[in-house]
Design a protein around this motif. Structure first.
Motif, PDB file in Angstrom:
ATOM      1  N   VAL A  79      -2.002  45.714 -83.689  1.00 16.17           N
ATOM      2  CA  VAL A  79      -1.010  44.698 -83.404  1.00 16.17           C
ATOM      3  C   VAL A  79       0.179  44.964 -84.312  1.00 16.17           C
ATOM      4  O   VAL A  79       0.055  44.917 -85.530  1.00 16.17           O
ATOM      5  N   ASP A  80       1.330  45.268 -83.711  1.00 16.55           N
ATOM      6  CA  ASP A  80       2.534  45.568 -84.487  1.00 16.55           C
ATOM      7  C   ASP A  80       2.281  46.640 -85.535  1.00 16.55           C
ATOM      8  O   ASP A  80       2.732  46.542 -86.672  1.00 16.55           O
ATOM      9  N   GLY A  81       1.505  47.663 -85.166  1.00 18.02           N
ATOM     10  CA  GLY A  81       1.235  48.756 -86.096  1.00 18.02           C
ATOM     11  C   GLY A  81       0.256  48.413 -87.198  1.00 18.02           C
ATOM     12  O   GLY A  81       0.107  49.168 -88.138  1.00 18.02           O
ATOM     13  N   ARG A  82      -0.403  47.276 -87.088  1.00 23.83           N
ATOM     14  CA  ARG A  82      -1.360  46.847 -88.109  1.00 23.83           C
ATOM     15  C   ARG A  82      -2.735  46.705 -87.492  1.00 23.83           C
ATOM     16  O   ARG A  82      -2.880  46.510 -86.293  1.00 23.83           O
ATOM     17  N   LEU A  83      -3.735  46.756 -88.343  1.00 26.51           N
ATOM     18  CA  LEU A  83      -5.085  46.501 -87.875  1.00 26.51           C
ATOM     19  C   LEU A  83      -5.185  45.074 -87.351  1.00 26.51           C
ATOM     20  O   LEU A  83      -4.478  44.185 -87.828  1.00 26.51           O
ATOM     21  N   PRO A  84      -6.072  44.841 -86.392  1.00 32.41           N
ATOM     22  CA  PRO A  84      -6.263  43.464 -85.921  1.00 32.41           C
ATOM     23  C   PRO A  84      -6.649  42.548 -87.083  1.00 32.41           C
ATOM     24  O   PRO A  84      -7.316  42.980 -88.029  1.00 32.41           O
ATOM     25  N   PRO A  85      -6.236  41.295 -87.021  1.00 33.39           N
ATOM     26  CA  PRO A  85      -6.491  40.374 -88.130  1.00 33.39           C
ATOM     27  C   PRO A  85      -7.970  40.261 -88.495  1.00 33.39           C
ATOM     28  O   PRO A  85      -8.304  40.142 -89.669  1.00 33.39           O
ATOM     29  N   GLY A 128     -12.050  42.954 -94.514  1.00 35.13           N
ATOM     30  CA  GLY A 128     -11.893  43.869 -95.630  1.00 35.13           C
ATOM     31  C   GLY A 128     -11.367  45.256 -95.318  1.00 35.13           C
ATOM     32  O   GLY A 128     -11.256  46.088 -96.217  1.00 35.13           O
ATOM     33  N   PHE A 129     -11.032  45.553 -94.076  1.00 33.98           N
ATOM     34  CA  PHE A 129     -10.540  46.892 -93.742  1.00 33.98           C
ATOM     35  C   PHE A 129      -9.049  47.018 -94.001  1.00 33.98           C
ATOM     36  O   PHE A 129      -8.278  46.087 -93.774  1.00 33.98           O
ATOM     37  N   VAL A 130      -8.667  48.184 -94.490  1.00 27.19           N
ATOM     38  CA  VAL A 130      -7.262  48.563 -94.609  1.00 27.19           C
ATOM     39  C   VAL A 130      -7.107  49.939 -93.970  1.00 27.19           C
ATOM     40  O   VAL A 130      -8.057  50.713 -93.908  1.00 27.19           O
ATOM     41  N   ASP A 157      -3.029  49.262 -73.521  1.00 27.47           N
ATOM     42  CA  ASP A 157      -3.887  48.593 -74.495  1.00 27.47           C
ATOM     43  C   ASP A 157      -3.162  47.407 -75.119  1.00 27.47           C
ATOM     44  O   ASP A 157      -2.595  47.508 -76.186  1.00 27.47           O
ATOM     45  N   VAL A 158      -3.190  46.283 -74.443  1.00 28.46           N
ATOM     46  CA  VAL A 158      -2.510  45.110 -74.966  1.00 28.46           C
ATOM     47  C   VAL A 158      -3.501  44.063 -75.463  1.00 28.46           C
ATOM     48  O   VAL A 158      -3.164  42.916 -75.613  1.00 28.46           O
ATOM     49  N   THR A 159      -4.711  44.485 -75.709  1.00 32.94           N
ATOM     50  CA  THR A 159      -5.706  43.544 -76.205  1.00 32.94           C
ATOM     51  C   THR A 159      -5.548  43.367 -77.701  1.00 32.94           C
ATOM     52  O   THR A 159      -4.912  44.187 -78.372  1.00 32.94           O
ATOM     53  N   THR A 160      -6.141  42.330 -78.230  1.00 34.33           N
ATOM     54  CA  THR A 160      -6.045  42.091 -79.666  1.00 34.33           C
ATOM     55  C   THR A 160      -6.912  43.063 -80.451  1.00 34.33           C
ATOM     56  O   THR A 160      -6.829  43.100 -81.669  1.00 34.33           O
ATOM     57  N   THR A 161      -7.742  43.855 -79.761  1.00 30.48           N
ATOM     58  CA  THR A 161      -8.564  44.798 -80.500  1.00 30.48           C
ATOM     59  C   THR A 161      -7.841  46.113 -80.739  1.00 30.48           C
ATOM     60  O   THR A 161      -8.344  46.964 -81.432  1.00 30.48           O
ATOM     61  N   ALA A 162      -6.661  46.300 -80.164  1.00 24.37           N
ATOM     62  CA  ALA A 162      -5.840  47.467 -80.490  1.00 24.37           C
ATOM     63  C   ALA A 162      -4.952  47.066 -81.667  1.00 24.37           C
ATOM     64  O   ALA A 162      -4.926  45.913 -82.078  1.00 24.37           O
TER      65      ALA A 162
END
Length: 186
Positions: free
Chosen positions: A18-24, A30-32, A11-16
Protein backbone atom coordinates in the motif's frame (compact mmCIF):
# COMPACT_ATOMS: atom_id res chain seq x y z
CA UNK A 1 20.07 -0.68 -3.31
CA UNK A 2 17.29 -3.23 -3.80
CA UNK A 3 14.30 -3.63 -6.04
CA UNK A 4 11.23 -2.37 -4.27
CA UNK A 5 8.45 -4.83 -3.76
CA UNK A 6 5.90 -4.00 -6.43
CA UNK A 7 2.33 -4.99 -7.17
CA UNK A 8 0.80 -5.03 -10.63
CA UNK A 9 -2.12 -2.79 -11.49
CA UNK A 10 -4.42 -5.78 -11.01
CA UNK A 11 -3.33 -6.11 -7.37
CA UNK A 12 -5.47 -3.60 -5.54
CA UNK A 13 -6.06 -5.70 -2.47
CA UNK A 14 -4.84 -4.67 0.95
CA UNK A 15 -2.49 -7.64 0.95
CA UNK A 16 -0.30 -6.03 -1.73
CA UNK A 17 1.94 -3.11 -0.89
CA UNK A 18 0.00 0.00 0.00
CA UNK A 19 1.66 3.22 -1.18
CA UNK A 20 4.98 1.39 -1.41
CA UNK A 21 4.71 0.15 2.17
CA UNK A 22 3.99 -3.19 3.71
CA UNK A 23 0.34 -3.76 4.61
CA UNK A 24 -0.48 -2.40 8.07
CA UNK A 25 -1.16 -5.86 9.50
CA UNK A 26 2.39 -6.97 8.64
CA UNK A 27 3.88 -3.79 10.08
CA UNK A 28 1.79 -4.29 13.25
CA UNK A 29 3.09 -7.85 13.45
CA UNK A 30 6.68 -6.61 13.43
CA UNK A 31 7.76 -6.83 9.78
CA UNK A 32 9.84 -4.17 8.08
CA UNK A 33 11.10 -4.02 4.54
CA UNK A 34 14.76 -3.15 4.25
CA UNK A 35 15.08 -0.30 1.80
CA UNK A 36 17.28 2.76 1.50
CA UNK A 37 14.93 4.89 3.61
CA UNK A 38 14.81 2.34 6.42
CA UNK A 39 18.53 1.56 6.46
CA UNK A 40 19.83 5.09 5.91
CA UNK A 41 17.11 6.95 7.80
CA UNK A 42 18.11 5.76 11.24
CA UNK A 43 20.99 6.97 13.38
CA UNK A 44 23.33 4.38 14.81
CA UNK A 45 24.02 4.13 18.50
CA UNK A 46 27.43 4.59 20.04
CA UNK A 47 29.35 1.32 20.20
CA UNK A 48 29.09 1.00 23.98
CA UNK A 49 25.32 1.58 23.88
CA UNK A 50 24.65 -0.77 20.97
CA UNK A 51 26.44 -3.65 22.66
CA UNK A 52 24.29 -3.14 25.76
CA UNK A 53 20.90 -2.83 24.02
CA UNK A 54 21.56 -4.91 20.92
CA UNK A 55 22.60 -4.19 17.38
CA UNK A 56 20.14 -2.76 14.91
CA UNK A 57 20.52 -2.28 11.18
CA UNK A 58 22.23 1.13 11.51
CA UNK A 59 24.91 -0.45 13.69
CA UNK A 60 25.34 -3.38 11.30
CA UNK A 61 25.59 -0.98 8.34
CA UNK A 62 28.21 1.01 10.24
CA UNK A 63 30.28 -2.13 10.82
CA UNK A 64 29.73 -2.54 14.56
CA UNK A 65 28.86 -6.22 14.27
CA UNK A 66 31.61 -8.81 14.29
CA UNK A 67 31.61 -11.47 11.61
CA UNK A 68 32.33 -15.04 12.54
CA UNK A 69 34.30 -17.51 10.50
CA UNK A 70 33.89 -21.19 9.79
CA UNK A 71 36.50 -23.59 8.52
CA UNK A 72 36.01 -25.02 5.06
CA UNK A 73 38.10 -26.95 2.55
CA UNK A 74 39.18 -23.59 1.12
CA UNK A 75 40.21 -22.15 4.47
CA UNK A 76 38.26 -19.90 6.77
CA UNK A 77 35.04 -18.47 5.36
CA UNK A 78 32.82 -15.69 6.66
CA UNK A 79 29.73 -17.19 8.28
CA UNK A 80 27.70 -14.31 6.85
CA UNK A 81 28.93 -15.07 3.33
CA UNK A 82 28.36 -18.80 3.79
CA UNK A 83 24.75 -18.21 4.85
CA UNK A 84 24.12 -15.73 2.03
CA UNK A 85 25.45 -18.32 -0.44
CA UNK A 86 23.13 -21.02 0.96
CA UNK A 87 20.15 -18.69 0.82
CA UNK A 88 21.06 -17.56 -2.69
CA UNK A 89 21.08 -21.25 -3.66
CA UNK A 90 17.49 -21.51 -2.41
CA UNK A 91 18.16 -23.23 0.92
CA UNK A 92 16.19 -22.07 3.95
CA UNK A 93 18.41 -21.68 7.01
CA UNK A 94 17.80 -21.83 10.76
CA UNK A 95 20.31 -20.28 13.16
CA UNK A 96 20.02 -21.96 16.56
CA UNK A 97 21.93 -21.11 19.71
CA UNK A 98 21.72 -19.98 23.32
CA UNK A 99 20.44 -16.52 24.28
CA UNK A 100 23.01 -13.80 23.66
CA UNK A 101 25.14 -15.89 21.30
CA UNK A 102 24.72 -13.51 18.36
CA UNK A 103 21.96 -15.22 16.37
CA UNK A 104 20.01 -12.02 15.77
CA UNK A 105 23.15 -10.04 14.95
CA UNK A 106 24.13 -12.70 12.42
CA UNK A 107 20.64 -12.58 10.89
CA UNK A 108 20.91 -8.79 10.60
CA UNK A 109 24.35 -9.12 8.94
CA UNK A 110 22.95 -11.61 6.42
CA UNK A 111 19.88 -9.45 5.73
CA UNK A 112 22.03 -6.35 5.33
CA UNK A 113 24.39 -8.16 2.94
CA UNK A 114 21.40 -9.44 0.90
CA UNK A 115 20.13 -5.86 0.73
CA UNK A 116 23.49 -4.20 -0.03
CA UNK A 117 24.37 -6.80 -2.70
CA UNK A 118 20.98 -6.12 -4.32
CA UNK A 119 20.08 -9.81 -4.36
CA UNK A 120 16.42 -9.13 -3.68
CA UNK A 121 13.91 -7.75 -1.25
CA UNK A 122 14.30 -8.29 2.50
CA UNK A 123 11.42 -8.60 4.96
CA UNK A 124 12.59 -8.70 8.57
CA UNK A 125 10.66 -9.45 11.77
CA UNK A 126 12.28 -8.80 15.14
CA UNK A 127 9.04 -8.99 17.06
CA UNK A 128 5.67 -7.36 17.37
CA UNK A 129 2.16 -8.62 17.78
CA UNK A 130 1.52 -12.28 17.14
CA UNK A 131 2.27 -13.09 13.49
CA UNK A 132 -0.91 -14.38 11.91
CA UNK A 133 -1.11 -12.63 8.54
CA UNK A 134 0.45 -15.41 6.51
CA UNK A 135 -1.75 -14.69 3.47
CA UNK A 136 -0.65 -11.05 3.45
CA UNK A 137 3.02 -11.98 3.67
CA UNK A 138 2.59 -14.61 0.96
CA UNK A 139 0.99 -12.03 -1.37
CA UNK A 140 3.74 -9.46 -0.74
CA UNK A 141 6.41 -12.07 -1.52
CA UNK A 142 4.58 -13.12 -4.67
CA UNK A 143 4.46 -9.47 -5.83
CA UNK A 144 8.20 -8.96 -5.34
CA UNK A 145 10.26 -8.31 -8.43
CA UNK A 146 13.14 -10.43 -7.14
CA UNK A 147 13.80 -13.25 -4.67
CA UNK A 148 12.72 -12.23 -1.20
CA UNK A 149 14.63 -13.03 1.96
CA UNK A 150 12.20 -13.40 4.87
CA UNK A 151 13.92 -13.24 8.25
CA UNK A 152 12.05 -14.09 11.45
CA UNK A 153 13.71 -13.91 14.84
CA UNK A 154 12.58 -16.31 17.57
CA UNK A 155 10.70 -18.28 14.92
CA UNK A 156 9.68 -21.19 17.14
CA UNK A 157 7.97 -18.97 19.69
CA UNK A 158 4.22 -19.08 19.70
CA UNK A 159 3.89 -15.48 18.47
CA UNK A 160 6.03 -16.15 15.37
CA UNK A 161 5.73 -19.82 14.46
CA UNK A 162 3.12 -19.22 11.72
CA UNK A 163 6.16 -18.59 9.54
CA UNK A 164 6.60 -22.36 9.24
CA UNK A 165 3.38 -22.49 7.23
CA UNK A 166 5.01 -20.15 4.71
CA UNK A 167 8.28 -22.09 4.71
CA UNK A 168 6.23 -25.08 3.61
CA UNK A 169 4.18 -23.06 1.09
CA UNK A 170 7.28 -21.64 -0.59
CA UNK A 171 9.31 -24.86 -0.37
CA UNK A 172 10.93 -25.64 -3.72
CA UNK A 173 10.07 -22.25 -5.21
CA UNK A 174 12.67 -19.66 -6.13
CA UNK A 175 10.81 -16.49 -5.12
CA UNK A 176 11.46 -16.69 -1.37
CA UNK A 177 13.97 -18.05 1.11
CA UNK A 178 13.72 -18.02 4.88
CA UNK A 179 16.31 -17.26 7.54
CA UNK A 180 15.01 -18.13 10.99
CA UNK A 181 16.58 -17.81 14.38
CA UNK A 182 15.66 -19.72 17.50
CA UNK A 183 16.99 -20.38 20.95
CA UNK A 184 18.22 -23.90 21.34
CA UNK A 185 16.16 -24.31 24.52
CA UNK A 186 12.84 -23.59 22.76
Amino acid sequence: ATDRLTASADDVTTTALVDGRLPPQLRDEGFVELDDAYVDGRDSLELTSSYRVGLGFPEVAEGQSVDRYVSSDDGDESLTDALVDRLRDGQDVAVVGPPGSGKSSLCKRVAHTWFEDDIGAVLYREGGDRFESTAALERVVECAASPTLVVVEDAVRRDANAVFELVETFGGRDDAVFLLDARETE
